[in-house]
Design a protein around this motif. Structure first.
Motif: not given
Length: 116
Positions: A71, A73, A80-82, A85-89
């Motif tokens: 993963h 950025t 993307k997928k989680t 964390g709580q936010t998908p990357t």
């Protein structure tokens, strides 16, 4: 040859491996380069860590148990997928190389060539 020149020369060799397979550099940061192949549109990222690692698009490779996603950025054009964390990357599947020759051979054999 000092360390900076040496690393720059090595990076040049890795970039050339992509260029020989009809890729163009489409995006660059201090830690990664994004290449897109003319004709097929395949996007591959090269991460510049201690080892040279390319990251393949999960939509372009078969998802098997042996693939362990990375993963990051900078993989901005990948899905993307989680992860933790709580936010998908954005994520993709890494392949590591010891030399520019290994990368060149991999690109030649594993990446679909554009139709001419």
């Amino acid at each position: 040859m000092d360390r900076v020149e040496g690393k720059a020369g090595v990076m040049r060799e890795y970039r050339q491996a992509f260029f020989k397979q009809d890729f163009v550099m489409s995006y660059e940061t201090t830690k990664s380069m994004e290449f897109e192949q003319r004709g097929t549109g395949e996007v591959i990222h090269m991460l510049m860590n201690k080892e040279i690692t390319i990251v393949r698009d999960p939509d372009r490779v078969e998802d098997t148990e042996s693939w362990r996603p990375v993963h990051n950025t900078s993989l901005r054009r990948f899905r993307k997928k989680t992860n933790q964390g709580q936010t998908p990357t954005s994520y993709g599947y890494p392949v590591t190389f010891n030399s520019a020759e290994e990368l060149s051979t991999y690109l030649q054999k594993q990446i679909q060539q554009p139709e001419r």
